[in-house]
Design a protein around this motif. Structure first.
Motif, mmCIF file in Angstrom:
data_model
loop_
_atom_site.group_PDB
_atom_site.id
_atom_site.type_symbol
_atom_site.label_atom_id
_atom_site.label_comp_id
_atom_site.label_asym_id
_atom_site.label_seq_id
_atom_site.Cartn_x
_atom_site.Cartn_y
_atom_site.Cartn_z
ATOM 1 N N UNK A 92 0.830 -1.196 0.000
ATOM 2 C CA UNK A 92 0.000 0.000 0.000
ATOM 3 C C UNK A 92 0.864 1.245 0.000
ATOM 4 N N UNK A 93 0.210 2.403 0.202
ATOM 5 C CA UNK A 93 0.927 3.676 0.260
ATOM 6 C C UNK A 93 1.097 4.041 1.737
ATOM 7 N N UNK A 94 2.358 4.029 2.176
ATOM 8 C CA UNK A 94 2.671 4.247 3.580
ATOM 9 C C UNK A 94 3.702 5.364 3.746
ATOM 10 N N UNK A 95 3.745 5.915 4.966
ATOM 11 C CA UNK A 95 4.731 6.936 5.303
ATOM 12 C C UNK A 95 6.036 6.337 5.820
ATOM 13 N N UNK A 96 5.935 5.307 6.695
ATOM 14 C CA UNK A 96 7.114 4.823 7.417
ATOM 15 C C UNK A 96 7.548 3.408 7.110
ATOM 16 N N UNK A 97 6.628 2.496 6.849
ATOM 17 C CA UNK A 97 7.023 1.107 6.637
ATOM 18 C C UNK A 97 5.877 0.289 6.063
ATOM 19 N N UNK A 98 6.246 -0.826 5.451
ATOM 20 C CA UNK A 98 5.280 -1.850 5.056
ATOM 21 C C UNK A 98 5.540 -3.043 5.954
ATOM 22 N N UNK A 99 4.498 -3.625 6.477
ATOM 23 C CA UNK A 99 4.640 -4.750 7.370
ATOM 24 C C UNK A 99 4.458 -4.312 8.794
ATOM 25 N N UNK A 100 4.722 -5.161 9.682
ATOM 26 C CA UNK A 100 5.406 -6.439 9.547
ATOM 27 C C UNK A 100 4.490 -7.558 9.055
ATOM 28 N N UNK A 101 5.071 -8.524 8.383
ATOM 29 C CA UNK A 101 4.367 -9.748 8.007
ATOM 30 C C UNK A 101 5.130 -10.920 8.620
ATOM 31 N N UNK A 102 4.377 -11.888 9.130
ATOM 32 C CA UNK A 102 4.984 -13.027 9.823
ATOM 33 C C UNK A 102 4.415 -14.324 9.271
ATOM 34 N N UNK A 103 5.297 -15.314 9.080
ATOM 35 C CA UNK A 103 4.870 -16.651 8.665
ATOM 36 C C UNK A 103 5.540 -17.675 9.570
ATOM 37 N N UNK A 104 4.884 -18.823 9.711
ATOM 38 C CA UNK A 104 5.519 -19.931 10.417
ATOM 39 C C UNK A 104 6.270 -20.741 9.379
ATOM 40 N N UNK A 105 7.594 -20.753 9.497
ATOM 41 C CA UNK A 105 8.417 -21.457 8.523
ATOM 42 C C UNK A 105 8.953 -22.769 9.070
ATOM 43 N N UNK A 106 9.004 -22.908 10.376
ATOM 44 C CA UNK A 106 9.619 -24.112 10.932
ATOM 45 C C UNK A 106 11.066 -24.167 10.505
ATOM 46 N N UNK A 107 11.452 -25.264 9.850
ATOM 47 C CA UNK A 107 12.817 -25.391 9.335
ATOM 48 C C UNK A 107 12.848 -25.269 7.816
ATOM 49 N N UNK A 108 11.787 -24.689 7.249
ATOM 50 C CA UNK A 108 11.728 -24.538 5.796
ATOM 51 C C UNK A 108 12.378 -23.244 5.352
ATOM 52 N N UNK A 109 12.765 -23.196 4.087
ATOM 53 C CA UNK A 109 13.322 -21.983 3.487
ATOM 54 C C UNK A 109 12.209 -20.946 3.326
ATOM 55 N N UNK A 110 12.591 -19.689 3.254
ATOM 56 C CA UNK A 110 11.636 -18.613 2.999
ATOM 57 C C UNK A 110 12.151 -17.740 1.862
ATOM 58 N N UNK A 111 11.204 -17.092 1.198
ATOM 59 C CA UNK A 111 11.513 -16.148 0.118
ATOM 60 C C UNK A 111 10.943 -14.803 0.555
#
Length: 128
Positions: A92-111
């Motif tokens: 979106x259109x923000x002033x200071x930051x995008x996020x935070x976004x959190x996922x449960x990855x366990x021991x998997x790789x993330x992109x």
């Protein structure tokens, strides 16, 4: 010492305490408070118009995009995808930051991906 001098010193001391308390609230000392991600920072992905900070805690990965020039409303996005799942996105259109976004990855790789204006970054599979 007369009571007028004591009142002045008391007033100055109270003003100093109030000012220091306001500064602590307005300008937090650690970047974690500014990003709202918990855990330890494991990566910083820099690009021409900003940075993506990546944090990890107990199998969860959190990311936030911070612009090079905060305070200007501009398009920003951040996404985190654990391998085998769909990405979690904030844009979106923000002033200071995008996020935070959190996922449960366990021991998997993330992109992790981030964008501010025309600049962007894409990590590839990391934290495997």
């Amino acid at each position: 010492m007369d009571s007028g001098g004591m009142r002045r010193r008391l007033a100055v001391g109270l003003a100093v305490l109030t000012a220091s308390g306001l500064l602590a609230v307005v300008a937090p000392g650690d970047a974690q408070a500014a990003t709202s991600c918990s855990g330890r920072k494991v990566r910083t992905l820099s690009f021409s118009t900003g940075d993506v900070h990546v944090y990890k805690r107990r199998g969860y990965v959190c990311a936030v995009t911070l612009p090079e020039r905060p305070g200007i409303k501009q398009y920003m996005s951040v996404s985190v995808q654990a391998r085998g799942n769909r990405p979690v996105v904030d844009e979106g259109r923000y002033f200071r930051r995008a996020g935070p976004v959190t996922v449960h990855a366990g021991h998997r790789c993330v992109w992790v991906k981030g964008r501010v204006g025309r600049g962007s970054v894409s990590s590839g599979w990391i934290l495997c």
